[in-house]
Write a protein that holds these residues in place. Structure first.
Motif, mmCIF file in Angstrom:
data_model
loop_
_atom_site.group_PDB
_atom_site.id
_atom_site.type_symbol
_atom_site.label_atom_id
_atom_site.label_comp_id
_atom_site.label_asym_id
_atom_site.label_seq_id
_atom_site.Cartn_x
_atom_site.Cartn_y
_atom_site.Cartn_z
ATOM 1 N N GLY A 209 -7.036 -0.481 4.272
ATOM 2 C CA GLY A 209 -5.637 -0.261 3.921
ATOM 3 C C GLY A 209 -5.519 0.823 2.852
ATOM 4 O O GLY A 209 -6.472 1.122 2.127
ATOM 5 N N PHE A 210 -4.310 1.392 2.755
ATOM 6 C CA PHE A 210 -4.101 2.557 1.874
ATOM 7 C C PHE A 210 -3.668 2.106 0.468
ATOM 8 O O PHE A 210 -2.599 2.499 -0.017
ATOM 9 N N VAL B 137 -4.417 1.495 -17.716
ATOM 10 C CA VAL B 137 -4.725 0.591 -16.601
ATOM 11 C C VAL B 137 -5.132 1.474 -15.425
ATOM 12 O O VAL B 137 -4.378 2.360 -15.020
ATOM 13 N N ASP B 138 -6.343 1.217 -14.882
ATOM 14 C CA ASP B 138 -6.884 2.046 -13.808
ATOM 15 C C ASP B 138 -6.688 1.350 -12.461
ATOM 16 O O ASP B 138 -7.390 0.385 -12.146
ATOM 17 N N GLY B 139 -5.736 1.827 -11.682
ATOM 18 C CA GLY B 139 -5.419 1.204 -10.402
ATOM 19 C C GLY B 139 -6.428 1.506 -9.314
ATOM 20 O O GLY B 139 -6.284 1.021 -8.188
ATOM 21 N N ARG B 140 -7.425 2.304 -9.601
ATOM 22 C CA ARG B 140 -8.435 2.582 -8.584
ATOM 23 C C ARG B 140 -9.412 1.425 -8.443
ATOM 24 O O ARG B 140 -10.230 1.396 -7.533
ATOM 25 N N GLU B 141 -9.334 0.493 -9.424
ATOM 26 C CA GLU B 141 -10.223 -0.668 -9.377
ATOM 27 C C GLU B 141 -9.409 -1.925 -9.174
ATOM 28 O O GLU B 141 -8.298 -2.016 -9.681
ATOM 29 N N GLY B 142 -10.015 -2.911 -8.493
ATOM 30 C CA GLY B 142 -9.319 -4.187 -8.337
ATOM 31 C C GLY B 142 -9.141 -4.567 -6.884
ATOM 32 O O GLY B 142 -9.440 -3.789 -5.969
ATOM 33 N N GLU B 143 -8.664 -5.780 -6.690
ATOM 34 C CA GLU B 143 -8.561 -6.365 -5.350
ATOM 35 C C GLU B 143 -7.123 -6.382 -4.886
ATOM 36 O O GLU B 143 -6.206 -6.396 -5.704
ATOM 37 N N TRP B 144 -6.958 -6.438 -3.567
ATOM 38 C CA TRP B 144 -5.622 -6.689 -3.026
ATOM 39 C C TRP B 144 -5.671 -7.857 -2.058
ATOM 40 O O TRP B 144 -6.727 -8.230 -1.577
ATOM 41 N N PRO C 44 0.825 -1.217 0.000
ATOM 42 C CA PRO C 44 0.000 0.000 0.000
ATOM 43 C C PRO C 44 0.856 1.263 0.000
ATOM 44 O O PRO C 44 2.082 1.189 0.111
ATOM 45 N N LEU C 45 0.198 2.395 -0.086
ATOM 46 C CA LEU C 45 0.884 3.683 0.099
ATOM 47 C C LEU C 45 1.029 3.951 1.603
ATOM 48 O O LEU C 45 0.416 3.275 2.421
ATOM 49 N N VAL C 46 1.842 4.943 1.943
ATOM 50 C CA VAL C 46 2.261 5.050 3.339
ATOM 51 C C VAL C 46 1.174 5.583 4.268
ATOM 52 O O VAL C 46 1.090 5.150 5.422
ATOM 53 N N THR C 47 0.369 6.511 3.798
ATOM 54 C CA THR C 47 -0.689 7.070 4.663
ATOM 55 C C THR C 47 -1.968 7.277 3.841
ATOM 56 O O THR C 47 -1.934 7.331 2.605
ATOM 57 N N ASP D 251 -4.850 9.599 -0.870
ATOM 58 C CA ASP D 251 -5.830 10.548 -1.430
ATOM 59 C C ASP D 251 -5.154 11.477 -2.434
ATOM 60 O O ASP D 251 -5.714 11.807 -3.478
ATOM 61 N N LYS D 252 -3.926 11.876 -2.126
ATOM 62 C CA LYS D 252 -3.207 12.777 -3.021
ATOM 63 C C LYS D 252 -2.909 12.071 -4.357
ATOM 64 O O LYS D 252 -3.121 12.636 -5.439
ATOM 65 N N VAL D 253 -2.446 10.823 -4.270
ATOM 66 C CA VAL D 253 -2.089 10.101 -5.502
ATOM 67 C C VAL D 253 -3.350 9.824 -6.325
ATOM 68 O O VAL D 253 -3.358 9.980 -7.559
#
Ligand code: NAD
Length: 499
Positions: free
Chosen positions: A363-364, A349-356, A323-326, A331-333
């Motif tokens: 998680g961030f 490729v849209d990283g706002r969609e998908g599973e982790w 994940p990102l740090v905070t 939110d900024k990214v």
């Protein structure tokens, strides 16, 4: 459960009064895991004074003694790196192998510093004038300050601390308040390695602690790594207070892919360097400059590789990216992704969609994101995003690519991908960037070279580690000596000349 994280005054944890605090998160779950003490100027003063006392003793420690401590520290760091890596995963979010990787790169600096007998040799000239010898000695500065960023909680401190200690200084380090624990663990290893009490100190905090270090008259130098606006501020305030300052700033690293490049190699490199550590590396590739004739093919190959990446909690097996740090940084990214879409870049490729995998829904996380047809006026091009967002800019050829790199205010790292040795050689000579890769996407120098960018990626003129690090952490004294032969020239008020 949250733990209290506090300063280290030499070998001891701080027991003095606690004032302001901040929260430390596990980025994979969003949970608060630690409460960090933030030092005020009185706390910084107490720690600097302790370091100043210790610096006098350590500055007189023999090279043999320093060498023993450095070798012992090297063994301990090697043995305990797994524990420190787990701490980094828990507070930073990067994957466990990536955390091990950063410690290994830090170990290389420790190994360089183990050669303290070699690196602290001064010069000697015999008989520069009749019966006169001239030589130079390298002496420590005293107390040196280190201020480090969140993205390499172990490696960046290790760029400076082993060299500073080898050179006979005492250190006060202020780690990032986002992932502060790794430095406390590393400081405990120095104690175990036999470093005298007070030589290695940790002060936690934010702007107030940084300002106190910058202004403190007993802090002789500042080694800073972080974003460009803060680097500039630290440089200007530190220099105004009479210190020597090296302030390494942000980056926007471009990778130029020429038509004759091996496109599989280039696509692998773009993905590895773009999304490793979720793009939170100062040497991450954030812009691919693709020559138009191969751009479609390169974008296709990059996207195909991205489909195979797995994002998740850093200890999970097979996870490539954490994940990102905070939450604030996430939110900024995400805001930049939205700005890229609004500006008309092609979102491949849209990283706002998908599973982790693992972690929790809080998680961030942002998954790898790819933009094509990015133009230089868009904010996703002009700004350092510091996240898993890769931009492809199409260029007509070599000249346009190099012009874009040189016009960029940052100059940390860059790379060229080509099979044309002449083009590569021309690139390495003319590009206005401090660290250059040829078919290598993250050209981070070895410990015995020095790390540093150009332009807005470095304020001050001295890079980190290697002989530039030794130069930064020492003052040279030039000695001219005559041992008699009691004949001498008698009184002569003229300027000394040699014969
Ligand atoms: P940052 O600038 O926010 O923080 C760096 C340090 O400065 C931290 O210790 C922080 O507590 C302190 N700080 C923050 N705001 C401050 C203020 N207003 N006044 C005084 N001190 C302040 O950077 P970050 O987000 O921790 O790290 C990411 C940045 O670091 C990116 O820009 C990245 O490119 C850069 N970086 C550069 C290099 C390099 O070698 N050039 C290496 C690693 C990271």
């Amino acid at each position: 459960m949250t733990t209290r994280i506090t300063h280290r005054l030499g070998h001891a944890s701080w027991t003095g009064p606690a004032g302001r605090t901040s929260e430390v998160f596990n980025p994979a779950t969003g949970e608060v895991t630690g409460i960090l003490d933030l030092a005020d100027s009185e706390t910084v003063d107490a720690i600097v004074r302790r370091a100043d006392e210790a610096a006098r003793e350590w500055g007189n420690a023999s090279i043999a003694k320093r060498t023993k401590v450095l070798f012992a520290f090297r063994e301990l760091l090697e043995a305990r790196k797994g524990e420190i890596a787990r701490t980094i995963v828990a507070e930073h979010g990067k994957t466990y192998p990536d955390a091990i990787g950063e410690i290994n790169r830090g170990l290389e600096v420790v190994e360089f510093a183990c050669g303290v007998g070699q690196i602290l040799k001064g010069g000697f000239s015999d008989n520069v004038s009749t019966d006169v010898d001239a030589y130079s000695i390298l002496q420590p500065l005293g107390v040196v300050g280190v201020i480090s960023p969140f993205n390499f909680p172990a490696m960046v401190p290790l760029w400076f601390v082993p060299v500073a200690i080898a050179c006979g200084n005492a250190v006060v380090i202020k780690p990032s308040e986002k992932d502060p624990s790794a430095v406390n663990e590393i400081a405990a290893l120095w104690e175990e390695a036999g470093l005298p009490d007070g030589v290695m100190n940790v002060v936690h905090g934010d702007k107030e602690a940084v300002d106190a270090l910058l202004d403190h008259p007993r802090v002789r130098s500042i080694s800073f790594v972080g974003s460009t606006p803060i680097a500039r501020y630290v440089y200007e305030r530190g220099v105004a207070a009479g210190k020597r300052v090296q302030a390494l700033g942000g980056a926007k690293n471009h990778m130029l892919v020429l038509p004759d490049a091996d496109l599989d190699l280039a696509a692998d490199a773009a993905v590895n360097a773009g999304f490793g550590a979720a793009g939170e590396r100062c040497m991450a590739i954030s812009v691919v400059l693709a020559v138009e004739s191969i751009a479609d093919e390169l974008v296709t190959r990059i996207a195909a590789r991205m489909a195979r990446l797995r994002t998740g909690e850093g200890n999970e097996d097979g996870v490539d990216m954490g994940p990102l740090v905070t939450r604030q940084h996430l939110d900024k990214v995400r805001g930049y992704v939205e700005a890229g879409v609004a500006a008309g870049a092609t979102l491949v490729v849209d990283g706002r969609e998908g599973e982790w995998q693992g972690g929790s829904k809080d998680g961030f996380f942002l998954l790898p994101t790819l933009f094509d047809r990015v133009r230089p006026e868009m904010s996703i091009y002009t700004d350092e995003i510091f996240g898993p967002v890769l931009s492809v800019v199409r260029v007509a050829g070599y000249e346009e690519g190099v012009r874009l790199i040189d016009d960029n205010p940052f100059g940390n790292g860059t790379a060229i991908f080509t099979n044309d040795g002449g083009a590569a050689r021309r690139f390495q000579r003319e590009v206005q960037v401090g660290m250059v890769g040829i078919n290598v996407p993250i050209p981070t120098p070895m410990a015995y070279y020095s790390f540093g960018g150009w332009k807005h990626s470095l304020f001050g003129d001295t890079h980190a580690h290697g002989m530039e690090g030794v130069h930064f952490f020492t003052r040279t004294k030039a000695v001219t000596a005559r041992w008699l032969d009691p004949s001498h020239g008698g009184l002569n008020l003229g300027f000394p000349q040699n014969d």
